[in-house]
Design a protein around this motif. Sequence first.
Motif, PDB file in Angstrom:
ATOM      1  N   ASN A 100      -7.133   0.970  -8.563  1.00 47.81           N
ATOM      2  CA  ASN A 100      -6.364   0.496  -7.416  1.00 47.81           C
ATOM      3  C   ASN A 100      -7.029   0.933  -6.117  1.00 47.81           C
ATOM      4  O   ASN A 100      -6.931   2.086  -5.701  1.00 47.81           O
ATOM      5  CB  ASN A 100      -4.935   1.022  -7.477  1.00 47.81           C
ATOM      6  N   GLY A 101      -7.725  -0.001  -5.471  1.00 49.14           N
ATOM      7  CA  GLY A 101      -8.347   0.258  -4.179  1.00 49.14           C
ATOM      8  C   GLY A 101      -7.630  -0.469  -3.068  1.00 49.14           C
ATOM      9  O   GLY A 101      -8.252  -0.877  -2.084  1.00 49.14           O
ATOM     10  N   GLY A 102      -6.299  -0.637  -3.214  1.00 51.70           N
ATOM     11  CA  GLY A 102      -5.509  -1.296  -2.193  1.00 51.70           C
ATOM     12  C   GLY A 102      -4.995  -0.304  -1.163  1.00 51.70           C
ATOM     13  O   GLY A 102      -4.507   0.767  -1.520  1.00 51.70           O
ATOM     14  N   VAL A 103      -5.100  -0.645   0.104  1.00 53.10           N
ATOM     15  CA  VAL A 103      -4.583   0.171   1.200  1.00 53.10           C
ATOM     16  C   VAL A 103      -3.680  -0.701   2.058  1.00 53.10           C
ATOM     17  O   VAL A 103      -4.134  -1.691   2.645  1.00 53.10           O
ATOM     18  CB  VAL A 103      -5.721   0.763   2.059  1.00 53.10           C
ATOM     19  N   SER A 104      -2.410  -0.359   2.120  1.00 53.97           N
ATOM     20  CA  SER A 104      -1.464  -1.154   2.885  1.00 53.97           C
ATOM     21  C   SER A 104      -1.867  -1.224   4.353  1.00 53.97           C
ATOM     22  O   SER A 104      -2.216  -0.220   4.964  1.00 53.97           O
ATOM     23  CB  SER A 104      -0.055  -0.568   2.757  1.00 53.97           C
ATOM     24  N   GLY A 105      -1.816  -2.416   4.905  1.00 55.81           N
ATOM     25  CA  GLY A 105      -2.173  -2.635   6.293  1.00 55.81           C
ATOM     26  C   GLY A 105      -3.643  -2.864   6.545  1.00 55.81           C
ATOM     27  O   GLY A 105      -4.046  -3.111   7.683  1.00 55.81           O
ATOM     28  N   ASP A 106      -4.449  -2.808   5.498  1.00 56.77           N
ATOM     29  CA  ASP A 106      -5.897  -2.918   5.688  1.00 56.77           C
ATOM     30  C   ASP A 106      -6.315  -4.339   6.050  1.00 56.77           C
ATOM     31  O   ASP A 106      -5.817  -5.314   5.483  1.00 56.77           O
ATOM     32  CB  ASP A 106      -6.630  -2.499   4.413  1.00 56.77           C
ATOM     33  N   THR A 107      -7.243  -4.433   6.988  1.00 52.28           N
ATOM     34  CA  THR A 107      -7.884  -5.694   7.329  1.00 52.28           C
ATOM     35  C   THR A 107      -9.185  -5.804   6.550  1.00 52.28           C
ATOM     36  O   THR A 107      -9.585  -4.881   5.829  1.00 52.28           O
ATOM     37  CB  THR A 107      -8.196  -5.752   8.831  1.00 52.28           C
TER      38      THR A 107
END
Length: 229
Positions: A80-87
């Motif tokens: 999981n390499g998801g970061v909330s708010g990431d562009t």
Amino acid sequence: MMFSFILSPVAYGALRGLRNLTFTLALPFSVSSMAYAEPVTVFALGDSLTAGYGLPEGEGLVPQLNAWLDGQGADVTVLNGGVSGDTSAGGLSRLAWSLTPEVDALIVTLGGNDLLRGLQPTVTRANIEAILTEAQTRQLPVLLIGMAAPGNFGPEYKQAFDRLYPELARQYGAQLVDSYFGLIDPDATDPGQISHYMQADGIHPNAAGVKRAVESLGPQILTLVEQLD
């Protein structure tokens, strides 16, 4: 939309080459047995859609996807390499140190927050192209998951944004999913059309929506890792 050891490319390439040589005589992948020469690690680079925003632990995209893959008997793990708010710029900024030596393939799901901020499609294109270039340098197969711009930005903006994903996928030989929300419903072009699969914010899928996305995305992951044979 609220949509985490650095190795030089030369050292990485040498290590990857050694791993490939070591397992040259291993059994090939087959859909029936889901047998791989070695465990496969896929890094999912993304925003809150990847991170599992608003969902209990175990119900986000990556945990559900890993459970689906395990149920298929596939020796594949998605990180999981998801970061909330990431562009797209944020994803690019952390790419190099995220691609540790054990990563064999890459999923890219970025662009939703670029849309919410009204960033120009040329900016998003440049960032995603840089991500694909880095993956190509490291010889990592990529699954690129697109986003569709809403019509309120105007037809020229929408056309430029929507076409960047298929054009870059063709240019860099990436596997393409046209739209994240299309994984939930192939006829959907925006979250409003699948509201019963969305959380109260109308932006992020609920657990049932994620489940539908995984049922569509899972086979795509198996196709992605076949490229490693």
